[in-house]
Design an enzyme around this catalytic site. Structure first.
Site, PDB file in Angstrom:
ATOM      1  N   ARG A 154      -3.210  -4.225  -5.407  1.00 45.17           N
ATOM      2  CA  ARG A 154      -3.143  -4.386  -3.951  1.00 45.17           C
ATOM      3  C   ARG A 154      -1.725  -4.280  -3.407  1.00 45.17           C
ATOM      4  O   ARG A 154      -1.468  -3.603  -2.413  1.00 45.17           O
ATOM      5  CB  ARG A 154      -3.723  -5.761  -3.568  1.00 45.17           C
ATOM      6  CG  ARG A 154      -5.216  -5.862  -3.710  1.00 45.17           C
ATOM      7  CD  ARG A 154      -5.629  -7.313  -3.498  1.00 45.17           C
ATOM      8  NE  ARG A 154      -5.208  -8.108  -4.644  1.00 45.17           N
ATOM      9  CZ  ARG A 154      -6.032  -8.659  -5.530  1.00 45.17           C
ATOM     10  NH1 ARG A 154      -7.314  -8.531  -5.375  1.00 45.17           N
ATOM     11  NH2 ARG A 154      -5.568  -9.359  -6.542  1.00 45.17           N
ATOM     12  N   ILE A 155      -0.779  -4.974  -4.060  1.00 45.08           N
ATOM     13  CA  ILE A 155       0.585  -4.992  -3.510  1.00 45.08           C
ATOM     14  C   ILE A 155       1.258  -3.630  -3.687  1.00 45.08           C
ATOM     15  O   ILE A 155       1.887  -3.107  -2.766  1.00 45.08           O
ATOM     16  CB  ILE A 155       1.414  -6.142  -4.136  1.00 45.08           C
ATOM     17  CG1 ILE A 155       0.746  -7.491  -3.812  1.00 45.08           C
ATOM     18  CG2 ILE A 155       2.855  -6.121  -3.592  1.00 45.08           C
ATOM     19  CD1 ILE A 155       1.376  -8.708  -4.468  1.00 45.08           C
ATOM     20  N   SER A 174       0.206   3.557 -13.922  1.00 41.67           N
ATOM     21  CA  SER A 174      -0.710   2.428 -14.053  1.00 41.67           C
ATOM     22  C   SER A 174      -1.658   2.708 -15.212  1.00 41.67           C
ATOM     23  O   SER A 174      -1.921   3.868 -15.536  1.00 41.67           O
ATOM     24  CB  SER A 174      -1.491   2.278 -12.744  1.00 41.67           C
ATOM     25  OG  SER A 174      -2.712   1.654 -12.953  1.00 41.67           O
ATOM     26  N   THR A 233       9.616  -7.439  -7.165  1.00 46.29           N
ATOM     27  CA  THR A 233       9.044  -8.601  -6.461  1.00 46.29           C
ATOM     28  C   THR A 233       7.829  -9.116  -7.244  1.00 46.29           C
ATOM     29  O   THR A 233       7.005  -9.822  -6.689  1.00 46.29           O
ATOM     30  CB  THR A 233       8.586  -8.225  -5.022  1.00 46.29           C
ATOM     31  OG1 THR A 233       7.702  -7.100  -5.098  1.00 46.29           O
ATOM     32  CG2 THR A 233       9.755  -7.901  -4.122  1.00 46.29           C
ATOM     33  N   SER A 234       7.733  -8.738  -8.531  1.00 46.13           N
ATOM     34  CA  SER A 234       6.558  -9.170  -9.301  1.00 46.13           C
ATOM     35  C   SER A 234       6.874 -10.437 -10.095  1.00 46.13           C
ATOM     36  O   SER A 234       6.771 -11.549  -9.561  1.00 46.13           O
ATOM     37  CB  SER A 234       6.063  -8.031 -10.194  1.00 46.13           C
ATOM     38  OG  SER A 234       7.028  -7.645 -11.146  1.00 46.13           O
ATOM     39  N   ARG A 235       7.305 -10.280 -11.333  1.00 46.23           N
ATOM     40  CA  ARG A 235       7.736 -11.416 -12.150  1.00 46.23           C
ATOM     41  C   ARG A 235       8.984 -10.996 -12.906  1.00 46.23           C
ATOM     42  O   ARG A 235       9.073  -9.874 -13.424  1.00 46.23           O
ATOM     43  CB  ARG A 235       6.643 -11.824 -13.141  1.00 46.23           C
ATOM     44  CG  ARG A 235       5.482 -12.601 -12.519  1.00 46.23           C
ATOM     45  CD  ARG A 235       5.889 -14.002 -12.079  1.00 46.23           C
ATOM     46  NE  ARG A 235       4.789 -14.773 -11.548  1.00 46.23           N
ATOM     47  CZ  ARG A 235       4.446 -14.836 -10.259  1.00 46.23           C
ATOM     48  NH1 ARG A 235       5.121 -14.167  -9.346  1.00 46.23           N
ATOM     49  NH2 ARG A 235       3.441 -15.587  -9.879  1.00 46.23           N
ATOM     50  N   GLU A 264      13.657 -18.426 -13.948  1.00 44.85           N
ATOM     51  CA  GLU A 264      13.860 -19.053 -12.635  1.00 44.85           C
ATOM     52  C   GLU A 264      13.934 -20.561 -12.752  1.00 44.85           C
ATOM     53  O   GLU A 264      13.200 -21.136 -13.548  1.00 44.85           O
ATOM     54  CB  GLU A 264      12.700 -18.662 -11.698  1.00 44.85           C
ATOM     55  CG  GLU A 264      12.718 -17.192 -11.386  1.00 44.85           C
ATOM     56  CD  GLU A 264      11.564 -16.740 -10.491  1.00 44.85           C
ATOM     57  OE1 GLU A 264      10.900 -17.604  -9.893  1.00 44.85           O
ATOM     58  OE2 GLU A 264      11.358 -15.538 -10.391  1.00 44.85           O
ATOM     59  N   HIS A 282      12.946 -15.743  -4.847  1.00 45.62           N
ATOM     60  CA  HIS A 282      11.480 -15.677  -4.990  1.00 45.62           C
ATOM     61  C   HIS A 282      10.772 -16.042  -3.672  1.00 45.62           C
ATOM     62  O   HIS A 282      10.054 -17.046  -3.594  1.00 45.62           O
ATOM     63  CB  HIS A 282      11.004 -16.568  -6.140  1.00 45.62           C
ATOM     64  CG  HIS A 282       9.658 -16.165  -6.672  1.00 45.62           C
ATOM     65  ND1 HIS A 282       9.264 -16.378  -7.971  1.00 45.62           N
ATOM     66  CD2 HIS A 282       8.598 -15.548  -6.084  1.00 45.62           C
ATOM     67  CE1 HIS A 282       8.028 -15.929  -8.145  1.00 45.62           C
ATOM     68  NE2 HIS A 282       7.606 -15.415  -7.002  1.00 45.62           N
ATOM     69  N   GLY A 284       8.853 -13.651  -1.863  1.00 46.40           N
ATOM     70  CA  GLY A 284       7.947 -12.545  -1.526  1.00 46.40           C
ATOM     71  C   GLY A 284       6.867 -12.924  -0.522  1.00 46.40           C
ATOM     72  O   GLY A 284       6.601 -12.199   0.431  1.00 46.40           O
TER      73      GLY A 284
END
Ligand code: DGY
Length: 316
Positions: A154-155, A174, A233-235, A264, A282, A284
């Site tokens: 989705r993102i 993907s 912006t994921s992990r 983090e 973090h 987002g």
């Protein structure tokens, strides 16, 4: 029933939860200490937790009545899913409601990294600007460039959709072919290696799993164009942070826009000093409306399970 909530949340969702169940809320604005979590989980039927709370076997064993772990995040790498399954504990997350806010922030990073926005702001504030100059703070074009999206969920798709206004070519990599990416957004699927080679902006949108841990390391960074930017912006652990710092220091890529980090809230000291890295804490999904919607969803998931129903966002 008793519910443990590990942080006060924006919006009205916790009020709704308290109207129906007995809520034990960790009220401090710091993560609940591990020993406190282990103590308070005993006897609770539900846990509403944050991505900063490690929910492993030890927590699940300390809980003797737990039916649901409701994570206040779309990512749930902080939870031992297999352990939850073994114990018959339902795990839920908060997808969809944060897609647009996260895609917006990804774009903020793309534009900030390319046009040196943070650096320019510091420059102006420190009263260094003397006059307009042809070579002052030159950056990179975004318009018409190639955007490489890793992960077609989705993102990733929402980030691709926003590139239309910038007339960008979109490529994606993907595990699965994505109809949305290809038919709706005109993106071309390619291998990770190809994507890294052709993209001017590489943006990460994969969950953190054993397979995606350090998927961007030294080898992958060396495939990127010297003029390209890496956005995450994921992990954090999806990138080998030491390799990234090295590539940024040596100018092997043009820059990075980061919202997430390997450990983090620790950020490598060297990253603070690099002008070609934009570093955010973090945020987002951090808009008032989004964080309230995430709370609504997290509570809805708990209410459903405690009422004996299937929750809307079950991941395990
Ligand atoms: C998530 O939901 O996984 C984000 O990282 C925080 O909103």
């Amino acid at each position: 029933m008793d519910v443990l909530v590990t942080r006060s949340l924006p919006g009205k969702a916790l009020e709704l939860l308290s109207n129906k169940h007995k809520v034990d809320l960790w009220e401090e604005e710091v993560p609940i200490p591990r020993d406190e979590l282990l103590k308070r989980i005993k006897g609770k039927s539900a846990l509403l937790c944050l991505l900063t709370d490690l929910i492993d076997e030890k927590v699940m064993d300390a809980a003797n009545a737990l039916k649901i772990i409701s994570n206040y995040a779309v990512g749930y790498n902080n939870i031992d899913i297999e352990a939850a399954k073994k114990r018959g504990i339902v795990v839920t997350n908060t997808p969809d409601v944060l897609t647009d806010a996260t895609a917006d922030l990804t774009w903020a990073l793309i534009l900030s990294a390319a046009r040196r926005i943070a650096e320019a702001d510091v420059f102006t504030r420190s009263k260094k600007w003397k006059e307009w100059a042809p070579k002052l703070l030159l950056g990179a074009d975004v318009y018409g460039q190639t955007l490489g999206i890793i992960g077609a969920g989705r993102i990733g798709a929402a980030v691709a959709a926003r590139s239309k206004g910038f007339k960008m070519k979109v490529v994606y990599s993907s595990e699965f072919e994505s109809k949305v990416m290809e038919e709706d957004l005109g993106a071309q699927r390619m291998t990770l290696e190809e994507l890294l080679t052709v993209s001017d902006f590489v943006s990460l949108h994969v969950p953190l799993t054993k397979q995606t841990f350090h998927m961007i390391g030294d080898k992958e960074l060396s495939l990127m164009k010297k003029s390209a930017f890496l956005i995450n912006t994921s992990r954090g652990p999806v990138i080998d942070e030491n390799a990234l710092v090295d590539a940024l220091e040596k100018g092997r890529i043009a820059g990075a826009g980061l919202d997430v980090y390997e450990n983090e809230p620790m950020i490598p000291e060297k990253l603070f000093k690099l002008k070609n890295a934009i570093i955010l804490p973090h945020i987002g999904s951090a808009t008032h409306a989004t964080r309230a919607k995430m709370a609504d969803l997290a509570v809805k998931n708990i209410l459903a399970v405690l009422a004996g129903k299937v929750p809307p966002n079950q991941v395990a």
